[in-house]
Structures are given as structure tokens and as C-alpha cells.
Motif scaffolding. Structure first.
Motif, PDB file in Angstrom:
ATOM      1  N   LEU A  16      57.991 -56.738 -69.814  1.00 14.22           N
ATOM      2  CA  LEU A  16      57.611 -55.344 -69.312  1.00 14.22           C
ATOM      3  C   LEU A  16      57.011 -55.638 -67.721  1.00 14.22           C
ATOM      4  O   LEU A  16      56.007 -56.023 -67.865  1.00 14.22           O
ATOM      5  CB  LEU A  16      57.052 -54.430 -69.766  1.00 14.22           C
ATOM      6  N   VAL A  17      57.566 -55.029 -66.976  1.00 10.49           N
ATOM      7  CA  VAL A  17      56.964 -55.179 -65.479  1.00 10.49           C
ATOM      8  C   VAL A  17      56.929 -53.677 -64.900  1.00 10.49           C
ATOM      9  O   VAL A  17      57.732 -52.961 -64.886  1.00 10.49           O
ATOM     10  CB  VAL A  17      57.867 -55.963 -64.462  1.00 10.49           C
ATOM     11  N   LEU A  18      55.455 -53.505 -64.494  1.00 10.82           N
ATOM     12  CA  LEU A  18      55.114 -52.080 -63.934  1.00 10.82           C
ATOM     13  C   LEU A  18      55.003 -52.142 -62.722  1.00 10.82           C
ATOM     14  O   LEU A  18      54.199 -53.130 -62.292  1.00 10.82           O
ATOM     15  CB  LEU A  18      53.981 -51.431 -64.832  1.00 10.82           C
ATOM     16  N   LEU A  19      55.570 -51.633 -61.577  1.00  8.01           N
ATOM     17  CA  LEU A  19      55.736 -51.418 -60.462  1.00  8.01           C
ATOM     18  C   LEU A  19      55.055 -50.162 -59.928  1.00  8.01           C
ATOM     19  O   LEU A  19      55.976 -49.267 -59.214  1.00  8.01           O
ATOM     20  CB  LEU A  19      56.945 -51.769 -59.574  1.00  8.01           C
ATOM     21  N   PRO A  20      53.679 -49.702 -60.209  1.00  7.73           N
ATOM     22  CA  PRO A  20      53.446 -48.494 -59.669  1.00  7.73           C
ATOM     23  C   PRO A  20      53.718 -48.150 -58.086  1.00  7.73           C
ATOM     24  O   PRO A  20      53.563 -49.222 -57.500  1.00  7.73           O
ATOM     25  CB  PRO A  20      51.951 -48.356 -59.930  1.00  7.73           C
ATOM     26  N   GLU A  21      53.898 -46.921 -57.556  1.00  9.31           N
ATOM     27  CA  GLU A  21      53.976 -46.411 -56.293  1.00  9.31           C
ATOM     28  C   GLU A  21      55.146 -47.420 -55.586  1.00  9.31           C
ATOM     29  O   GLU A  21      55.205 -47.638 -54.648  1.00  9.31           O
ATOM     30  CB  GLU A  21      52.610 -46.802 -55.498  1.00  9.31           C
ATOM     31  N   THR A  22      56.264 -47.370 -56.527  1.00 14.14           N
ATOM     32  CA  THR A  22      57.328 -48.048 -56.101  1.00 14.14           C
ATOM     33  C   THR A  22      58.728 -47.309 -55.971  1.00 14.14           C
ATOM     34  O   THR A  22      58.974 -46.752 -57.209  1.00 14.14           O
ATOM     35  CB  THR A  22      57.539 -49.595 -56.744  1.00 14.14           C
ATOM     36  N   GLU A  23      59.430 -47.115 -55.099  1.00 11.16           N
ATOM     37  CA  GLU A  23      60.703 -46.285 -55.101  1.00 11.16           C
ATOM     38  C   GLU A  23      61.767 -47.090 -55.749  1.00 11.16           C
ATOM     39  O   GLU A  23      61.509 -48.168 -56.147  1.00 11.16           O
ATOM     40  CB  GLU A  23      61.105 -46.143 -53.683  1.00 11.16           C
ATOM     41  N   LEU A  24      62.623 -46.275 -56.663  1.00 11.05           N
ATOM     42  CA  LEU A  24      63.694 -47.020 -57.409  1.00 11.05           C
ATOM     43  C   LEU A  24      64.529 -48.014 -56.587  1.00 11.05           C
ATOM     44  O   LEU A  24      64.578 -49.055 -57.235  1.00 11.05           O
ATOM     45  CB  LEU A  24      64.571 -45.888 -58.020  1.00 11.05           C
ATOM     46  N   THR A  25      64.703 -47.680 -55.517  1.00 10.72           N
ATOM     47  CA  THR A  25      65.536 -48.675 -54.747  1.00 10.72           C
ATOM     48  C   THR A  25      64.802 -49.827 -54.451  1.00 10.72           C
ATOM     49  O   THR A  25      65.313 -51.110 -54.464  1.00 10.72           O
ATOM     50  CB  THR A  25      65.972 -48.059 -53.118  1.00 10.72           C
ATOM     51  N   ALA A  26      63.410 -49.887 -54.023  1.00  9.81           N
ATOM     52  CA  ALA A  26      62.754 -51.103 -53.745  1.00  9.81           C
ATOM     53  C   ALA A  26      62.625 -51.773 -55.069  1.00  9.81           C
ATOM     54  O   ALA A  26      62.682 -53.242 -55.100  1.00  9.81           O
ATOM     55  CB  ALA A  26      61.341 -50.800 -53.360  1.00  9.81           C
ATOM     56  N   ALA A  27      62.495 -51.166 -56.586  1.00  7.77           N
ATOM     57  CA  ALA A  27      62.340 -52.103 -57.738  1.00  7.77           C
ATOM     58  C   ALA A  27      63.737 -52.509 -58.104  1.00  7.77           C
ATOM     59  O   ALA A  27      63.697 -53.802 -58.406  1.00  7.77           O
ATOM     60  CB  ALA A  27      61.950 -50.755 -58.876  1.00  7.77           C
ATOM     61  N   VAL A  28      64.858 -52.212 -57.780  1.00  8.31           N
ATOM     62  CA  VAL A  28      66.031 -52.613 -57.783  1.00  8.31           C
ATOM     63  C   VAL A  28      66.137 -53.756 -56.977  1.00  8.31           C
ATOM     64  O   VAL A  28      66.615 -54.947 -57.462  1.00  8.31           O
ATOM     65  CB  VAL A  28      67.169 -51.740 -57.615  1.00  8.31           C
ATOM     66  N   GLU A  29      65.685 -53.825 -55.911  1.00  9.94           N
ATOM     67  CA  GLU A  29      65.735 -54.912 -54.718  1.00  9.94           C
ATOM     68  C   GLU A  29      65.011 -55.980 -55.426  1.00  9.94           C
ATOM     69  O   GLU A  29      65.497 -57.293 -55.275  1.00  9.94           O
ATOM     70  CB  GLU A  29      65.281 -54.548 -53.327  1.00  9.94           C
ATOM     71  N   CYS A  30      63.612 -55.702 -56.065  1.00 10.46           N
ATOM     72  CA  CYS A  30      62.915 -56.718 -56.637  1.00 10.46           C
ATOM     73  C   CYS A  30      63.411 -57.416 -57.607  1.00 10.46           C
ATOM     74  O   CYS A  30      63.361 -58.723 -57.778  1.00 10.46           O
ATOM     75  CB  CYS A  30      61.635 -56.111 -56.806  1.00 10.46           C
ATOM     76  N   PHE A  31      64.311 -56.757 -58.553  1.00  6.70           N
ATOM     77  CA  PHE A  31      64.914 -57.239 -59.749  1.00  6.70           C
ATOM     78  C   PHE A  31      66.103 -58.270 -59.289  1.00  6.70           C
ATOM     79  O   PHE A  31      66.414 -59.232 -59.990  1.00  6.70           O
ATOM     80  CB  PHE A  31      64.910 -56.237 -60.984  1.00  6.70           C
ATOM     81  N   TYR A  32      66.998 -57.851 -58.413  1.00  6.11           N
ATOM     82  CA  TYR A  32      67.872 -58.567 -57.665  1.00  6.11           C
ATOM     83  C   TYR A  32      67.391 -60.045 -57.271  1.00  6.11           C
ATOM     84  O   TYR A  32      68.000 -60.941 -57.403  1.00  6.11           O
ATOM     85  CB  TYR A  32      68.651 -57.876 -56.839  1.00  6.11           C
TER      86      TYR A  32
END
Length: 93
Positions: A16-32
Motif C-alpha cells: 500500500l502506497v499513500l501519497l498525500p497531497e498528490t493529484e490523481l494524475t501525478a499518482a498515475v505518473e508515479c506508478f507508471y
């Protein structure tokens, strides 16, 4: 990862990775980026017949973390069943 981010083992083979204060698009980029990095590793050279797969459920919400955790579980299961690498959703919950 940033100081505010959290990664924890969640079940036998899940994290489980929690990325507080992160927009959905930035989280998707992180996981790509994470997907690309795990795909670039030749896992079989570390141990014979070792195979690593990557599925990801990403959810974004501003409400209670328990609701987010439930949504994350649904998304991860959906990605695994559909044999896709990632399912993402933004939900007001």
C-alpha cells in the motif's frame, strides 16, 4: 518518495502506497514510472524462474482513509482480474 509518503506491506504480496497531497494524475505518473522500473529488471537472473507481476489500483479522495482503503482494494482486485497493469479512479466518496 517524499517524507510525507508512506509505503507498507498490505497482505502477503501486496503493498500500500499513500501519497498525500498528490493529484490523481501525478499518482498515475508515479506508478507508471514504478511499472517501467519493475519491467526493466530481469528477475529470472536473481532466482531461476522468478516472475514478478505488477497490478495497481489508484484512488483519490479527500475523505476518511478507511473509505479510501476499501476503494483501493476494489481497484487492485479489478486490475488483477482484468489482467491490466493499472486501474485509476477519482472519487468524492
Amino acid at each position: 518518495m517524499r517524507e510525507v509518503d508512506v509505503i507498507a506491506r498490505f497482505g502477503g504480496e501486496d503493498f500500500l502506497v499513500l501519497l498525500p497531497e498528490t493529484e490523481l494524475t501525478a499518482a498515475v505518473e508515479c506508478f507508471y514510472r514504478l511499472l517501467r522500473k519493475t519491467s526493466d529488471v530481469h528477475w529470472g537472473t536473481m532466482k531461476d524462474r522468478l516472475n514478478v507481476t505488477f497490478s495497481c489500483g489508484i484512488a483519490s479522495t479527500l475523505t476518511h482513509p478507511c473509505k479510501l482503503l476499501g476503494l483501493y482494494c476494489i481497484l487492485l482486485i479489478t486490475a488483477s482480474i482484468q489482467l491490466t497493469k493499472m486501474v485509476a479512479i477519482e472519487s468524492p466518496l
